[in-house]
Scaffold this motif. Structure first.
Motif, short mmCIF file in Angstrom:
data_model
loop_
_atom_site.label_atom_id
_atom_site.label_comp_id
_atom_site.label_asym_id
_atom_site.label_seq_id
_atom_site.Cartn_x
_atom_site.Cartn_y
_atom_site.Cartn_z
N GLY A 27 14.49 8.87 7.56
CA GLY A 27 13.55 9.98 7.42
C GLY A 27 14.07 11.32 7.92
O GLY A 27 15.28 11.54 8.03
N ILE A 28 13.13 12.20 8.25
CA ILE A 28 13.46 13.59 8.58
C ILE A 28 14.01 13.72 10.00
O ILE A 28 14.52 14.78 10.37
N GLY A 29 13.95 12.66 10.80
CA GLY A 29 14.50 12.70 12.14
C GLY A 29 13.63 13.50 13.11
O GLY A 29 12.57 14.03 12.75
N ILE A 30 14.10 13.57 14.34
CA ILE A 30 13.35 14.25 15.41
C ILE A 30 14.30 15.19 16.12
O ILE A 30 15.44 14.82 16.46
N SER A 31 13.87 16.41 16.37
CA SER A 31 14.71 17.39 17.06
C SER A 31 14.86 17.01 18.54
O SER A 31 14.04 16.29 19.10
N GLU A 32 15.93 17.50 19.16
CA GLU A 32 16.17 17.21 20.58
C GLU A 32 15.02 17.72 21.44
O GLU A 32 14.67 17.12 22.45
N LYS A 65 0.79 -1.22 0.00
CA LYS A 65 0.00 0.00 0.00
C LYS A 65 0.83 1.29 0.00
O LYS A 65 0.26 2.38 -0.09
N CYS A 66 2.16 1.19 0.10
CA CYS A 66 3.00 2.40 0.16
C CYS A 66 3.12 3.02 -1.22
O CYS A 66 3.41 2.34 -2.21
N ALA A 67 2.90 4.31 -1.32
CA ALA A 67 2.97 5.02 -2.59
C ALA A 67 4.40 5.43 -2.93
O ALA A 67 4.66 5.88 -4.05
N LYS A 68 5.33 5.33 -1.97
CA LYS A 68 6.72 5.71 -2.20
C LYS A 68 7.57 4.46 -2.46
O LYS A 68 7.18 3.36 -2.06
N PRO A 69 8.72 4.63 -3.08
CA PRO A 69 9.67 3.51 -3.17
C PRO A 69 10.09 3.09 -1.77
O PRO A 69 10.59 3.89 -1.00
N LEU A 70 9.88 1.81 -1.45
CA LEU A 70 10.09 1.34 -0.08
C LEU A 70 11.01 0.12 -0.08
O LEU A 70 10.79 -0.82 -0.83
N HIS A 71 12.05 0.17 0.79
CA HIS A 71 13.01 -0.94 0.86
C HIS A 71 13.22 -1.32 2.32
O HIS A 71 13.46 -0.45 3.18
N TYR A 82 7.08 10.06 7.91
CA TYR A 82 8.09 11.08 8.13
C TYR A 82 9.37 10.76 7.37
O TYR A 82 10.45 10.68 7.93
N SER A 83 9.22 10.55 6.07
CA SER A 83 10.37 10.18 5.24
C SER A 83 10.42 11.09 4.02
O SER A 83 9.52 11.89 3.77
N TYR A 84 11.50 10.92 3.29
CA TYR A 84 11.63 11.64 2.03
C TYR A 84 11.02 10.79 0.91
O TYR A 84 10.19 9.91 1.16
N GLN A 85 11.43 11.01 -0.33
CA GLN A 85 10.80 10.34 -1.47
C GLN A 85 11.09 8.84 -1.49
O GLN A 85 10.25 8.05 -1.91
N THR A 86 12.27 8.43 -1.03
CA THR A 86 12.63 7.02 -0.96
C THR A 86 12.77 6.62 0.50
O THR A 86 13.42 7.32 1.27
#
Length: 443
Positions: free
Chosen positions: A369-374, A306-312, A343-347
């Motif tokens: 992904g985009i990570g989490i701030s402190e 079901k993921c619309a992004k390239p997923l590995h 919370y990821s980018y395109q891949t």
């Protein structure tokens, strides 16, 4: 919204009354301490005068002892306003035996300390009672820069033109010592009151924050439920109209949409109920020892479809078995994978690994992904945390209820384990589940 605004107004009123109450308490304490200070100071002035009078009385006795025998010393009338001691002192002065300030000073030293417990530098002055001009001093001390307490002058002339006065220099140690217990009690009481006020304000701020989170959560829930409900309504309308009767494939597609969206809503409702039960410890874990790989592979297949992004996915399952509730652990890992995708980018690259240490099985879910701030790391496991950031969705960021990570936290708590996170903003996030290993005495 009206309820929230009303609650905010109530919070502001509580804060205002709290601050006013604190100011009132502080004011009363200040007035109380000042009145006590003045009472102690006036009492000190009274004791100083009594010590002066007693010292002068003994000094007069010393002068009388130096007079020739059969010398007559004239006293005053018993109804006179002038003290008898004044008549004796003046009579002795007329005989050439003037008042000795040094003798009065020496005598006062023992009286002040022994009888009145007054520890202070002092001196005896002869003054003009009318003008308060200092005529003579027992010690060469400068009074212009001193904090002093003066006794009432004791007259040594019957016309009340001259008198002696005892002056205490910087007597505040004595005053504060006498107020010691009161000041300590006042300080303790004020600390307790201020602590209670601060605690109350913190509770009010916390309630204010909870009210805001609830508002954001309600708004986010309504917004996110609107889309699947709209889809269900649209599909049922089309099916009810009969327009899909001639196209079985389209009809089946609409049924699948209804089924998926209904399942989505049902899963959300079940998740909320499960968290509530976990928080109240009403939900028991059905712990068994099961294989980890089939469960993870099932999740990979589900999300890959079901993921619309390239997923590995990358697997490294050194620990093949885990002891816990398979259903809830599977949902917890599912939430971590779902967050990694959101919370990821395109891949999307997700690594799932497991290993055993001496006491726990560790399951790690790492993403790119985009990570989490402190700043946010401290709060990500709180209930509804992400809902408070709902408005960020307008800037293209993900919004939601914030239930997923709290669900993971609650499930790990129920397993008597824990969950931690390592993250670098804009690089990766790695969540680690610590699940206790089954022992012989494990319940």
């Amino acid at each position: 919204m009206y309820i929230f605004v009303a609650n905010m107004n109530s919070v502001r009123k509580i804060r205002l009354f709290t601050i006013l109450g604190l100011i009132a308490i502080l004011s009363l304490q200040i007035v109380w301490l000042f009145n006590t200070y003045m009472l102690v100071k006036n009492n000190l002035i009274k004791e100083s005068f009594e010590a002066l009078e007693e010292s002068l009385d003994r000094e007069v006795e010393l002068r009388i002892e130096r007079t020739p025998k059969e010398t007559q010393i004239i006293g005053g009338s018993t109804n006179d306003s002038v003290p008898h001691l004044t008549y004796f002192s003046e009579s002795l002065s007329k005989l050439g035996l003037e008042v000795s300030l040094d003798d009065i000073d020496s005598i006062a030293s023992s009286i002040l300390l022994r009888k009145y417990d007054i520890e202070s530098t002092y001196m005896i002055c002869m003054i003009n009672i009318d003008t308060r001009e200092v005529l003579q001093k027992s010690k060469s001390l400068d009074l212009s820069f001193q904090n002093i307490v003066k006794s009432m002058p004791f007259p040594i002339r019957t016309d009340l033109s001259q008198g002696v006065q005892l002056i205490l220099l910087n007597p505040y140690w004595t005053i504060f010592k006498r107020m010691g217990l009161l000041m300590i009690a006042t300080a303790i009481m004020m600390i307790m009151v201020i602590t209670c006020i601060i605690y109350q304000i913190k509770i009010i701020i916390r309630q204010d924050k909870i009210a805001k989170v609830r508002e954001d959560f309600s708004y986010a829930m309504i917004h996110d439920m609107k889309t699947p409900l709209s889809s269900i309504l649209a599909c049922t309308s089309l099916l009810h109209s009969g327009k899909t009767e001639s196209t079985p494939q389209l009809k089946e597609r609409y049924f699948c949409i209804i089924e998926d969206e209904t399942g989505h809503l049902l899963n959300l409702a079940n998740k909320v109920l499960t968290i509530s039960k976990l928080e109240s410890h009403k939900l028991e874990m059905a712990k068994i020892t099961f294989q980890l790989k089939p469960m993870v592979e099932d999740l990979i297949e589900k999300f890959s479809a079901k993921c619309a992004k390239p997923l590995h996915f990358t697997l490294n399952l050194q620990a093949e078995e885990v002891h816990g509730d398979e259903e809830y652990l599977k949902e917890a890992i599912s939430n971590l994978i779902d967050n990694a995708i959101k919370y990821s980018y395109q891949t999307v690259d997700i690594s799932i690994s497991s290993l055993n240490n001496a006491t726990h099985t560790l399951i790690k879910v790492r993403d790119n992904g985009i990570g989490i701030s402190e700043k946010d790391v401290k709060h990500i496991f709180e209930k509804f945390e992400r809902a408070s950031a709902f408005k960020r969705s307008r800037l293209g960021k993900v919004a939601g209820f914030g239930l997923g990570l709290n669900y993971v936290y609650q499930v790990m708590e129920a397993h008597e384990g824990s969950v931690t996170v390592n993250s670098i903003e804009k690089e990766f996030s790695e969540f680690i589940l610590y699940i206790p290993i089954k022992t012989e005495n494990y319940d």
